[in-house]
Design a protein around this motif. Structure first.
Motif, PDB file in Angstrom:
ATOM      1  N   ILE A 261       0.862  -1.192   0.000  1.00 44.95           N
ATOM      2  CA  ILE A 261       0.000   0.000   0.000  1.00 44.95           C
ATOM      3  C   ILE A 261       0.894   1.236   0.000  1.00 44.95           C
ATOM      4  O   ILE A 261       1.790   1.363   0.846  1.00 44.95           O
ATOM      5  CB  ILE A 261      -0.931  -0.010   1.225  1.00 44.95           C
ATOM      6  CG1 ILE A 261      -1.875  -1.219   1.132  1.00 44.95           C
ATOM      7  CG2 ILE A 261      -1.713   1.290   1.325  1.00 44.95           C
ATOM      8  CD1 ILE A 261      -2.705  -1.460   2.372  1.00 44.95           C
TER       9      ILE A 261
ATOM     10  N   LYS B  12       2.581   4.872   0.521  1.00 46.79           N
ATOM     11  CA  LYS B  12       2.691   5.757   1.676  1.00 46.79           C
ATOM     12  C   LYS B  12       1.612   6.835   1.646  1.00 46.79           C
ATOM     13  O   LYS B  12       1.087   7.209   2.695  1.00 46.79           O
ATOM     14  CB  LYS B  12       4.077   6.393   1.715  1.00 46.79           C
ATOM     15  CG  LYS B  12       4.278   7.300   2.917  1.00 46.79           C
ATOM     16  CD  LYS B  12       5.666   7.894   2.947  1.00 46.79           C
ATOM     17  CE  LYS B  12       5.960   8.758   4.147  1.00 46.79           C
ATOM     18  NZ  LYS B  12       4.919   9.589   4.661  1.00 46.79           N
TER      19      LYS B  12
ATOM     20  N   GLN C  73      -1.486   5.543   3.214  1.00 49.82           N
ATOM     21  CA  GLN C  73      -1.291   5.442   4.655  1.00 49.82           C
ATOM     22  C   GLN C  73      -1.357   6.825   5.307  1.00 49.82           C
ATOM     23  O   GLN C  73      -1.957   6.989   6.374  1.00 49.82           O
ATOM     24  CB  GLN C  73       0.034   4.753   4.949  1.00 49.82           C
ATOM     25  CG  GLN C  73       0.058   3.317   4.464  1.00 49.82           C
ATOM     26  CD  GLN C  73       1.439   2.688   4.506  1.00 49.82           C
ATOM     27  OE1 GLN C  73       2.314   3.123   5.245  1.00 49.82           O
ATOM     28  NE2 GLN C  73       1.637   1.657   3.705  1.00 49.82           N
ATOM     29  N   ASP C  74      -0.755   7.815   4.641  1.00 54.00           N
ATOM     30  CA  ASP C  74      -0.788   9.187   5.158  1.00 54.00           C
ATOM     31  C   ASP C  74      -2.212   9.743   5.181  1.00 54.00           C
ATOM     32  O   ASP C  74      -2.607  10.412   6.140  1.00 54.00           O
ATOM     33  CB  ASP C  74       0.102  10.107   4.322  1.00 54.00           C
ATOM     34  CG  ASP C  74       1.586   9.803   4.486  1.00 54.00           C
ATOM     35  OD1 ASP C  74       1.973   9.057   5.407  1.00 54.00           O
ATOM     36  OD2 ASP C  74       2.370  10.326   3.650  1.00 54.00           O
TER      37      ASP C  74
ATOM     38  N   TYR D 234      -5.061   8.042   5.337  1.00 53.85           N
ATOM     39  CA  TYR D 234      -5.788   7.342   6.389  1.00 53.85           C
ATOM     40  C   TYR D 234      -5.410   7.904   7.770  1.00 53.85           C
ATOM     41  O   TYR D 234      -6.288   8.172   8.603  1.00 53.85           O
ATOM     42  CB  TYR D 234      -5.505   5.841   6.323  1.00 53.85           C
ATOM     43  CG  TYR D 234      -6.219   5.048   7.381  1.00 53.85           C
ATOM     44  CD1 TYR D 234      -7.564   4.727   7.232  1.00 53.85           C
ATOM     45  CD2 TYR D 234      -5.565   4.639   8.535  1.00 53.85           C
ATOM     46  CE1 TYR D 234      -8.235   4.008   8.217  1.00 53.85           C
ATOM     47  CE2 TYR D 234      -6.226   3.924   9.519  1.00 53.85           C
ATOM     48  CZ  TYR D 234      -7.558   3.614   9.355  1.00 53.85           C
ATOM     49  OH  TYR D 234      -8.222   2.911  10.320  1.00 53.85           O
ATOM     50  N   ALA D 235      -4.126   8.101   7.997  1.00 52.62           N
ATOM     51  CA  ALA D 235      -3.662   8.646   9.276  1.00 52.62           C
ATOM     52  C   ALA D 235      -4.204  10.056   9.490  1.00 52.62           C
ATOM     53  O   ALA D 235      -4.614  10.417  10.604  1.00 52.62           O
ATOM     54  CB  ALA D 235      -2.134   8.649   9.331  1.00 52.62           C
TER      55      ALA D 235
ATOM     56  N   THR E 208      -6.992   3.415   0.297  1.00 57.74           N
ATOM     57  CA  THR E 208      -7.146   3.592   1.741  1.00 57.74           C
ATOM     58  C   THR E 208      -8.035   2.506   2.339  1.00 57.74           C
ATOM     59  O   THR E 208      -7.799   2.056   3.465  1.00 57.74           O
ATOM     60  CB  THR E 208      -7.695   4.999   2.045  1.00 57.74           C
ATOM     61  OG1 THR E 208      -6.864   5.962   1.398  1.00 57.74           O
ATOM     62  CG2 THR E 208      -7.688   5.291   3.521  1.00 57.74           C
TER      63      THR E 208
ATOM     64  N   ILE F   6      -6.338  -0.491   3.772  1.00 56.93           N
ATOM     65  CA  ILE F   6      -5.784  -0.379   5.126  1.00 56.93           C
ATOM     66  C   ILE F   6      -6.866  -0.772   6.123  1.00 56.93           C
ATOM     67  O   ILE F   6      -6.621  -1.519   7.064  1.00 56.93           O
ATOM     68  CB  ILE F   6      -5.301   1.065   5.395  1.00 56.93           C
ATOM     69  CG1 ILE F   6      -4.178   1.427   4.428  1.00 56.93           C
ATOM     70  CG2 ILE F   6      -4.881   1.236   6.856  1.00 56.93           C
ATOM     71  CD1 ILE F   6      -3.852   2.902   4.392  1.00 56.93           C
TER      72      ILE F   6
END
Length: 176
Positions: free
Chosen positions: A57, A59, A62-63, A65-66, A96, A99
């Motif tokens: 997945i 970055k 991931q960013d 989603y965070a 996303t 995740i």
């Protein structure tokens, strides 16, 4: 206590009317800190299961989603491309969701749309209203602004009094 609002236009256009509308709407909430996201900061390859198995997945997913995880409230205004989400947004959503299928992490969300036309992106808004609860969004309200260029300007926001009052009624009904 100040609540954090994450807002974005679900479009990659550098001059996105939906980003303008999401920003305007987020700023109607009182006692909130606002962060505006630009989908161009989350550009990544088109999702495919083959690509995911080869490279994992990205970055950027991931960013994104965070970042959603830091919000107390999310405001999204959808661009309508051929009656549905923009490709840029759909790709971010696809990645996303790998995740966590509950992409919006049980956050309260206000769904918006606008377009230059008289339907104001109502087709994509309807898709989001029906789909987002399955992806972990607690939909607190929705609003479509028709004919953006006739009903909005960068200085005053919504210029049509009735439409402005409708949106403000929704904003004021939401407890942050």
């Amino acid at each position: 206590m100040t609540k954090k609002i994450i807002a974005f236009g679900a479009s990659s256009s550098k001059h996105s009317i939906n980003k303008q509308f999401a920003t305007y709407t987020a700023n109607q909430f009182k006692n909130a800190s606002i962060e505006i996201l630009d989908l161009n900061n989350y550009e990544m390859p088109i999702f495919s299961v083959d690509r995911e198995s080869e490279t994992g997945i990205p970055k950027q997913a991931q960013d994104f989603y965070a970042k959603l995880g830091t919000a107390d409230f999310i405001v999204i205004s959808f661009a309508e491309h051929n009656g549905a989400y923009s490709t840029a947004f759909k790709n971010i959503l696809d990645w996303t969701s790998r995740i966590d299928a509950k992409t919006f992490q049980e956050k309260p969300v206000l769904l918006l749309s606008t377009s230059p036309g008289p339907r104001g992106g109502s087709s994509v808004l309807e898709i989001a209203k029906n789909r987002f609860p399955f992806q972990g969004a607690i939909v607190k309200g929705n609003f479509s602004l028709p004919s953006f260029n006739d009903n909005f300007d960068s200085v005053n926001g919504i210029t049509n009094v009735d439409l402005k009052n409708q949106l403000l009624g929704i904003v004021n009904s939401i407890q942050l």
